[in-house]
Design a protein around this motif. Sequence first.
Motif, PDB file in Angstrom:
ATOM      1  N   GLU A 181      -1.418  27.571  27.519  1.00 21.84           N
ATOM      2  CA  GLU A 181      -1.822  26.202  27.807  1.00 21.84           C
ATOM      3  C   GLU A 181      -3.208  26.161  28.445  1.00 21.84           C
ATOM      4  N   VAL A 182      -3.431  27.020  29.433  1.00 22.98           N
ATOM      5  CA  VAL A 182      -4.708  27.019  30.143  1.00 22.98           C
ATOM      6  C   VAL A 182      -5.830  27.557  29.253  1.00 22.98           C
ATOM      7  N   THR A 183      -5.541  28.659  28.523  1.00 22.56           N
ATOM      8  CA  THR A 183      -6.555  29.267  27.668  1.00 22.56           C
ATOM      9  C   THR A 183      -7.019  28.307  26.582  1.00 22.56           C
ATOM     10  N   ARG A 184      -6.090  27.539  26.005  1.00 23.94           N
ATOM     11  CA  ARG A 184      -6.435  26.598  24.930  1.00 23.94           C
ATOM     12  C   ARG A 184      -7.225  25.394  25.425  1.00 23.94           C
ATOM     13  N   ASN A 185      -7.186  25.136  26.720  1.00 28.97           N
ATOM     14  CA  ASN A 185      -7.747  23.882  27.232  1.00 28.97           C
ATOM     15  C   ASN A 185      -8.750  24.089  28.357  1.00 28.97           C
ATOM     16  N   GLY A 186      -9.692  24.998  28.146  1.00 28.91           N
ATOM     17  CA  GLY A 186     -10.812  25.141  29.060  1.00 28.91           C
ATOM     18  C   GLY A 186     -10.767  26.314  30.009  1.00 28.91           C
ATOM     19  N   GLY A 187      -9.644  27.054  30.047  1.00 28.82           N
ATOM     20  CA  GLY A 187      -9.572  28.204  30.929  1.00 28.82           C
ATOM     21  C   GLY A 187      -9.283  27.799  32.366  1.00 28.82           C
ATOM     22  N   ARG A 188      -9.202  28.804  33.236  1.00 27.98           N
ATOM     23  CA  ARG A 188      -8.786  28.574  34.627  1.00 27.98           C
ATOM     24  C   ARG A 188      -9.702  27.587  35.352  1.00 27.98           C
ATOM     25  N   THR A 189     -11.017  27.695  35.148  1.00 29.16           N
ATOM     26  CA  THR A 189     -11.936  26.823  35.885  1.00 29.16           C
ATOM     27  C   THR A 189     -12.240  25.526  35.146  1.00 29.16           C
ATOM     28  N   GLY A 190     -11.959  25.462  33.845  1.00 33.57           N
ATOM     29  CA  GLY A 190     -12.286  24.272  33.068  1.00 33.57           C
ATOM     30  C   GLY A 190     -11.092  23.418  32.689  1.00 33.57           C
ATOM     31  N   TYR A 191      -9.900  23.788  33.136  1.00 35.50           N
ATOM     32  CA  TYR A 191      -8.681  23.068  32.753  1.00 35.50           C
ATOM     33  C   TYR A 191      -8.634  21.690  33.398  1.00 35.50           C
ATOM     34  N   ARG A 192      -8.407  20.667  32.574  1.00 36.52           N
ATOM     35  CA  ARG A 192      -8.243  19.297  33.058  1.00 36.52           C
ATOM     36  C   ARG A 192      -6.971  18.730  32.442  1.00 36.52           C
ATOM     37  N   ASP A 199       3.660  17.782  34.090  1.00 35.99           N
ATOM     38  CA  ASP A 199       3.567  19.245  34.162  1.00 35.99           C
ATOM     39  C   ASP A 199       2.107  19.683  34.183  1.00 35.99           C
ATOM     40  N   ARG A 200       1.320  19.067  33.319  1.00 27.54           N
ATOM     41  CA  ARG A 200      -0.095  19.464  33.217  1.00 27.54           C
ATOM     42  C   ARG A 200      -0.874  19.096  34.477  1.00 27.54           C
ATOM     43  N   ARG A 201      -0.521  18.003  35.113  1.00 24.55           N
ATOM     44  CA  ARG A 201      -1.176  17.662  36.375  1.00 24.55           C
ATOM     45  C   ARG A 201      -0.833  18.685  37.449  1.00 24.55           C
ATOM     46  N   LEU A 202       0.407  19.139  37.460  1.00 22.26           N
ATOM     47  CA  LEU A 202       0.795  20.166  38.431  1.00 22.26           C
ATOM     48  C   LEU A 202       0.052  21.474  38.165  1.00 22.26           C
ATOM     49  N   ILE A 203      -0.073  21.831  36.864  1.00 19.39           N
ATOM     50  CA  ILE A 203      -0.812  23.051  36.511  1.00 19.39           C
ATOM     51  C   ILE A 203      -2.251  22.961  37.027  1.00 19.39           C
ATOM     52  N   ALA A 204      -2.898  21.824  36.796  1.00 16.66           N
ATOM     53  CA  ALA A 204      -4.285  21.650  37.236  1.00 16.66           C
ATOM     54  C   ALA A 204      -4.397  21.776  38.752  1.00 16.66           C
ATOM     55  N   THR A 205      -3.449  21.175  39.466  1.00 15.59           N
ATOM     56  CA  THR A 205      -3.473  21.241  40.934  1.00 15.59           C
ATOM     57  C   THR A 205      -3.293  22.671  41.422  1.00 15.59           C
ATOM     58  N   ARG A 206      -2.341  23.379  40.830  1.00 13.86           N
ATOM     59  CA  ARG A 206      -2.064  24.743  41.272  1.00 13.86           C
ATOM     60  C   ARG A 206      -3.229  25.680  40.942  1.00 13.86           C
ATOM     61  N   LEU A 207      -3.912  25.456  39.837  1.00 13.76           N
ATOM     62  CA  LEU A 207      -5.076  26.284  39.498  1.00 13.76           C
ATOM     63  C   LEU A 207      -6.177  26.091  40.537  1.00 13.76           C
ATOM     64  N   ILE A 208      -6.390  24.844  40.945  1.00 11.42           N
ATOM     65  CA  ILE A 208      -7.403  24.561  41.963  1.00 11.42           C
ATOM     66  C   ILE A 208      -7.039  25.247  43.270  1.00 11.42           C
ATOM     67  N   GLU A 209      -5.737  25.299  43.571  1.00 12.47           N
ATOM     68  CA  GLU A 209      -5.266  25.929  44.803  1.00 12.47           C
ATOM     69  C   GLU A 209      -5.282  27.457  44.738  1.00 12.47           C
ATOM     70  N   GLY A 210      -5.565  27.999  43.533  1.00  9.57           N
ATOM     71  CA  GLY A 210      -5.677  29.447  43.404  1.00  9.57           C
ATOM     72  C   GLY A 210      -4.402  30.159  43.004  1.00  9.57           C
ATOM     73  N   HIS A 211      -3.384  29.431  42.560  1.00  6.50           N
ATOM     74  CA  HIS A 211      -2.126  30.064  42.163  1.00  6.50           C
ATOM     75  C   HIS A 211      -2.283  30.793  40.832  1.00  6.50           C
ATOM     76  N   GLY A 212      -1.522  31.846  40.635  1.00  3.55           N
ATOM     77  CA  GLY A 212      -1.528  32.590  39.380  1.00  3.55           C
ATOM     78  C   GLY A 212      -0.609  31.965  38.352  1.00  3.55           C
ATOM     79  N   TYR A 213      -0.740  32.423  37.106  1.00  2.00           N
ATOM     80  CA  TYR A 213       0.086  31.879  36.028  1.00  2.00           C
ATOM     81  C   TYR A 213       1.577  32.086  36.297  1.00  2.00           C
ATOM     82  N   ALA A 214       1.933  33.254  36.802  1.00  8.40           N
ATOM     83  CA  ALA A 214       3.350  33.550  37.029  1.00  8.40           C
ATOM     84  C   ALA A 214       3.950  32.602  38.072  1.00  8.40           C
ATOM     85  N   GLU A 215       3.183  32.295  39.124  1.00 11.52           N
ATOM     86  CA  GLU A 215       3.676  31.380  40.162  1.00 11.52           C
ATOM     87  C   GLU A 215       3.895  29.983  39.583  1.00 11.52           C
TER      88      GLU A 215
END
Length: 313
Positions: free
Chosen positions: A41-52, A10-26
């Motif tokens: 999840e994203v806020t606790r772990n580096g934010g939109r640009t820092g999430y790994r 799940d977290r790998r998919l989140i990271a991929t979608r953030l890089i692709e520019g998808h929003g949280y709702a999507e």
Amino acid sequence: MPGGRLTQQDRRLIATRLIEGHGYAEIARELDRPTSTISREVTRNGGRTGYRAEHAHLATSSRARRRKHPAPETEAPTKDAYGRDRAAVREYAELFAETMVETGLPRMASRVLAHLYTADAPSLTAADLVRELKVSPASISKAITYLEGLELARREPDPAGRHERYLIAEDIWIQAWRTSARANANWAGTARKGAELLDPSTPAGERLERMSQFFQHLSDDMSGLGPDPEAAEDTATILAALIHAARPLTAPQLAAALTWPLARVTTALTTAQTYDTDPLALTTVAPDTYTVTVTRLTDTQRHALTSAGSAAP
């Protein structure tokens, strides 16, 4: 499963979608989770640009182990002066900042503004913000300078010491609204110059002219400069009169037919020319002579409708 713990996949998919520019709702819909789960999840772990993904998974596992085998507590969870959990307040401030980032505000400026806004103190020092955000003083100063340029924050001398204090204006959201209105006015002016350069009768010039009208309308509405209800009502009456007449009329002719003062007719005509009245447009066919055209139809559609109306049954 929906509502269960996020997996490493799940977290790998989140990271991929953030890089692709998808929003949280999507992302939440794709994983069948609440949007709040993804934003936390994203806020606790580096934010939109820092999430790994790997880092987030390890950090979550570490937190779970600490909860399962907590260290002996020597004191109650840290509370603020109002009895609120400090960690929860910090987490909310980061979520608040992330929302502003999604609207286009730089990340550090968003974090500084969010902490200023959620602080009970009327102002904070650079040291306060450095301690809360765990960043350098230079980062704080740069963010404050940026926010000052938008009139969203300001600095003032600390009467009790040598340091500056940072605070937000009481009318911060009004200032933000005005800043947005000015930005729209700048877009309108730039598009208008382009339309004049490229000629409004050409496809590119017409496109820029429509853009200019849109942003000018938006800016005027946000600045409180749009037509008042009475002016809008007069504009609708003028358009209806021209449609009913089915021929071009001058301002004096309209004034006589409607038994209005000429100044009232002139104001209504100016409003109709300034603001979008889609699907109708006021057109000048000769000096001080006006008619109404339909803007939503192409030339082909107009020709086809005219032919259909004149065809024998």
